[in-house]
Design a protein around this motif. Sequence first.
Motif, PDB file in Angstrom:
ATOM      1  N   ASP A 101       0.818  -1.212   0.000  1.00 26.27           N
ATOM      2  CA  ASP A 101       0.000   0.000   0.000  1.00 26.27           C
ATOM      3  C   ASP A 101       0.853   1.265   0.000  1.00 26.27           C
ATOM      4  O   ASP A 101       0.341   2.363   0.198  1.00 26.27           O
ATOM      5  N   TYR A 127      -4.673   9.735  -4.079  1.00 20.37           N
ATOM      6  CA  TYR A 127      -3.591   9.035  -3.393  1.00 20.37           C
ATOM      7  C   TYR A 127      -2.240   9.416  -3.996  1.00 20.37           C
ATOM      8  O   TYR A 127      -1.268   9.692  -3.274  1.00 20.37           O
ATOM      9  N   ASN A 251      -5.759  -0.254  -6.821  1.00 26.00           N
ATOM     10  CA  ASN A 251      -6.220  -0.506  -5.455  1.00 26.00           C
ATOM     11  C   ASN A 251      -6.654  -1.955  -5.312  1.00 26.00           C
ATOM     12  O   ASN A 251      -6.887  -2.666  -6.297  1.00 26.00           O
ATOM     13  N   ASP A 252      -6.733  -2.387  -4.058  1.00 25.60           N
ATOM     14  CA  ASP A 252      -7.179  -3.730  -3.711  1.00 25.60           C
ATOM     15  C   ASP A 252      -8.619  -3.906  -4.210  1.00 25.60           C
ATOM     16  O   ASP A 252      -9.430  -2.994  -4.037  1.00 25.60           O
ATOM     17  N   ASP A 280      -3.615   3.146   0.439  1.00 26.00           N
ATOM     18  CA  ASP A 280      -3.320   3.031   1.853  1.00 26.00           C
ATOM     19  C   ASP A 280      -4.641   3.150   2.629  1.00 26.00           C
ATOM     20  O   ASP A 280      -5.726   3.275   2.038  1.00 26.00           O
ATOM     21  N   THR A 284      -8.423   4.251   1.309  1.00 26.80           N
ATOM     22  CA  THR A 284      -9.482   3.247   1.390  1.00 26.80           C
ATOM     23  C   THR A 284     -10.685   3.791   2.147  1.00 26.80           C
ATOM     24  O   THR A 284     -11.839   3.607   1.730  1.00 26.80           O
TER      25      THR A 284
END
Length: 316
Positions: A101, A127, A251-252, A280, A284
């Motif tokens: 992240d 981000y 991103n996840d 991060d 999120t």
Amino acid sequence: MTEPFPLPPCEPGGPDPAAVAASIGEWVTSPALAELVGHFGGHVPPGPVGPALAWAAQFSQVWDFRAGVRERFDTTHLDYGPDLDARLRELIHVLGLAGRDRPARDGYDHVVVLGGGIRVALGRTGYVARLLEGDLRARTLAGLGSLRWRDDREHREGIRLGLGPIDTEADMMMVGLRQFLNLAEPAATHEGDGWWHRVWPGPRPGVEEVHVLAAASTRPPRRANTADTLVGWAEHVCTPTAAERVLLVTNDPYVRHQHCDAVRLLGLRYGCGIETVGFDDLATRAWGRPLSTTELLQEVRSSLLAMRNLHDAVTP
């Protein structure tokens, strides 16, 4: 809980085929994948990695909740019950779809922000802007997207967020970068058949030049996918060299499969180093949303397909 599997490595000079194959082999032969597959009636075959990976990629059709064509926000949702659902999510976490992240380094030659829906685009660009306000430095920053038109849900979300008219996925990326980096109108515009490219050449804190690319699709009338945008970036924005490092921002849970696509399409072809990071905690909380277990399983399938393609590319 077991630590998630690391991503296949790719340093400047190009990926080491043996290291990439070993990383993918550990993943596809892991107890975590074996148990996950077993919950859906499958059994990963023993033996060489290639056939096991091909089998798992084929089996992953059981997790195709997009019917091959729907957008991610239209994924079918199923209820597995609390106990099984919790275990499935634990196994997916171990398989490592999220990656790091935060970048491992302070400096990169190129930073590439991958596109998506409106909140995804704003989250990723915000981000990156925050990283540039800190220690991150890069020669170029590029936001990638497609000419997919926004649907009604994204239109309503744009209104709720107080944004102006936004037509396409690439326009969302441009709005995000302009908002978070305080960019004026682009200084140059380039266009071709089914694509456009905007340029902000002046240096600004942390980065020397900024780009946004709306990539052409190789599958019209369907939108450009991640692979199309990566190839478009190398063709129209910056062609990386074997001495350079490229940082991808997503991103996840999309880090693993997008990283593998980038290693195959950029690392192998141009020899550049590839590192991929996701949100991060702050990003999120601000821009993420809870994902259903079926959405996560869909990205396990995407990861399997991307790793199969990468393994095939590095294995004679």
